[in-house]
Design an enzyme around this catalytic site. Structure first.
Site, short mmCIF file in Angstrom:
data_model
loop_
_atom_site.label_atom_id
_atom_site.label_comp_id
_atom_site.label_asym_id
_atom_site.label_seq_id
_atom_site.Cartn_x
_atom_site.Cartn_y
_atom_site.Cartn_z
N ASP A 29 0.77 -1.24 0.16
CA ASP A 29 -0.01 -0.09 0.18
C ASP A 29 0.82 1.18 -0.05
OD1 ASP A 29 -2.27 1.44 -0.12
OD2 ASP A 29 -2.66 1.23 1.97
N ASN A 77 -10.80 -3.40 -5.90
CA ASN A 77 -10.16 -2.36 -6.49
C ASN A 77 -10.80 -2.00 -7.95
OD1 ASN A 77 -6.71 -3.41 -5.38
ND2 ASN A 77 -8.05 -1.83 -4.85
C1 FPP Z 1 -1.93 -0.05 -3.12
O1 FPP Z 1 -1.58 1.41 -3.20
C2 FPP Z 1 -1.51 -0.73 -4.25
C3 FPP Z 1 -2.22 -1.34 -5.40
C4 FPP Z 1 -3.61 -1.48 -5.23
C5 FPP Z 1 -1.62 -1.82 -6.53
C6 FPP Z 1 -0.17 -2.66 -6.08
C7 FPP Z 1 0.34 -3.30 -7.61
C8 FPP Z 1 1.46 -3.20 -8.02
C9 FPP Z 1 2.55 -2.63 -7.17
C10 FPP Z 1 1.76 -3.46 -9.39
C11 FPP Z 1 1.91 -4.88 -9.75
C12 FPP Z 1 2.61 -5.96 -8.87
C13 FPP Z 1 2.79 -7.25 -9.25
C14 FPP Z 1 3.43 -7.95 -8.41
C15 FPP Z 1 2.45 -7.80 -10.39
P1 FPP Z 1 -2.48 2.69 -3.35
O2 FPP Z 1 -2.91 2.65 -4.86
O3 FPP Z 1 -3.76 2.31 -2.49
O4 FPP Z 1 -1.73 3.55 -2.68
P2 FPP Z 1 -2.44 4.71 -2.01
O5 FPP Z 1 -3.17 4.45 -0.71
O6 FPP Z 1 -1.52 5.86 -1.41
O7 FPP Z 1 -3.38 5.67 -2.53
#
Ligand code: FPP
Length: 264
Positions: A29, A77
Site C-alpha cells: 500500500d 479495486n
Molecule cells: C495500493 O496502493 C496498491 C495497489 C492497489 C496496486 C499494487 C500493484 C503493484 C505494485 C503493481 C503490480 C504488482 C505485481 C506483483 C504484478 P494505493 O494505490 O492504494 O496507494 P494509496 O493508498 O497511497 O493511494
C-alpha cells in the site's frame, strides 16, 4: 531442477533480520501517496511499486523465503477510476510477460490466486503461460493475488465443499478446518508466518482472511515504493522477536523451546 538461484547470488543478501520466515504475505500500500507527494500521477506510483516488488522478490529469493504472496489487485479495486484499473491491468500483464523468464531461470514458481475468470483473455493467457512454464520450480513460490478477496476465497471454498457433499464425495458431518483449507486457493501453501502492510493503514483489506489466523502482523508507515530490502529486514527482525504461541501459554512455549534445544 536444482535449488540454486542462478542469477540471484545468495552471498549478496542483507540478512541481519535473522532467519527468514517461511511465508511472507504483503499488502503493497502507498503507491498513490508516493506519487502524489512528488506531484506525479498515481500510475507513476504503481510503476515504482512494481519496481519495488521486483526488488523484494529478489531479496526474498536470496534470503531463502519459501513463499511470498503479494496483493496486486483486490476484488474491491475495480471500484477505482477506470483509467487506474486499466493501467494496473497493463502493469500486471507487462510484469508477467517480462519477469517470467527471470523467475523461471531462478527456479521460482509463479502462481496467481483470485478470480482470474473476470480478467480479459489476454491477461488470462499470460497468467496461464507463466504458471505452466514455472509449475515444476521449487526454490520459491511467488503468489500474486489478483482480483483476490478473502470473502471470494472462502465463498468459493464453501461452494466447492457443498458441491462435493451433494455429489456424495464428502461427508458434511466430517467437515473440519483441514477440509476447508483443502478447498482454498492457497491449498498447497503453508499459512503466512509474517503479514506486512506498508503505507500506514492498519487493516487486512480482505486479504487471506482464513490463512492469517495465526500470522504475525507487521504494519509499516513506509510507502510501498520505498519499502526495500532494508525495511524488509526490519520486519523480519521484528518477527524474530515474537513468540508464536498458537493458544498455549508463554511458559509452555518457552519450555518446549528449551526441551528442543536440549534434544539438539
Ligand atoms: C495500493 O496502493 C496498491 C495497489 C492497489 C496496486 C499494487 C500493484 C503493484 C505494485 C503493481 C503490480 C504488482 C505485481 C506483483 C504484478 P494505493 O494505490 O492504494 O496507494 P494509496 O493508498 O497511497 O493511494
Amino acid at each position: 531442477m536444482n535449488n540454486t538461484l542462478k542469477i540471484i547470488p545468495r552471498a549478496a543478501a542483507v540478512t541481519h533480520g535473522g532467519p527468514a520466515p517461511r511465508h511472507i504475505a504483503i499488502v503493497m500500500d502507498g503507491n498513490g501517496r508516493w506519487a502524489a507527494r512528488r506531484g506525479r500521477r498515481r500510475v507513476v506510483g504503481h510503476r515504482h511499486g512494481l519496481h519495488n516488488a521486483r526488488e523484494v522478490v529478489r531479496h526474498c529469493a536470496r534470503r531463502g523465503v519459501r513463499c511470498l504472496t503479494l496483493f496486486a489487485f483486490s476484488s474491491e479495486n475495480w471500484r477505482r477510476p477506470a483509467d487506474e484499473v486499466q493501467r494496473l491491468m497493463g502493469l500486471i500483464q507487462g510484469a508477467l510477460e517480462t519477469e517470467v523468464d527471470e523467475l523461471h531461470k531462478n527456479n521460482i514458481r509463479l502462481r496467481v490466486i483470485g478470480n482470474v475468470a473476470q480478467f480479459e483473455k489476454k491477461l488470462r493467457d499470460s497468467i496461464s503461460a507463466a504458471e505452466t512454464l514455472t509449475a515444476a520450480n521449487d526454490a520459491m513460490h511467488l503468489v500474486v493475488a489478483a482480483n483476490y478477496g478473502g470473502h471470494w476465497d472462502l465463498t468459493e471454498a464453501c461452494r466447492s465443499i457443498a458441491m462435493a457433499a451433494r455429489a456424495g464425495a464428502l461427508d458434511p458431518v466430517r467437515l473440519c478446518a483441514d477440509t476447508v483449507e483443502r478447498f482454498l486457493s492457497t491449498r498447497d501453501l503453508p499459512p503466512p508466518d509474517l503479514f506486512i502492510r506498508t503505507g500506514g493503514e492498519k487493516r487486512l483489506s480482505n486479504f487471506l482472511l482464513w490463512q492469517v489466523a495465526y500470522t504475525e502482523l507487521f504494519f509499516s508507515d513506509v510507502l510501498w515504493p520505498d519499502f526495500g530490502a532494508e525495511a524488509l529486514e526490519q520486519a523480519i527482525a521484528d518477527y524474530n522477536h515474537r513468540q508464536r504461541r498458537y493458544g498455549r501459554t508463554a511458559a509452555q512455549v518457552a519450555g518446549a523451546g528449551a526441551a528442543e534445544e536440549r534434544r539438539a
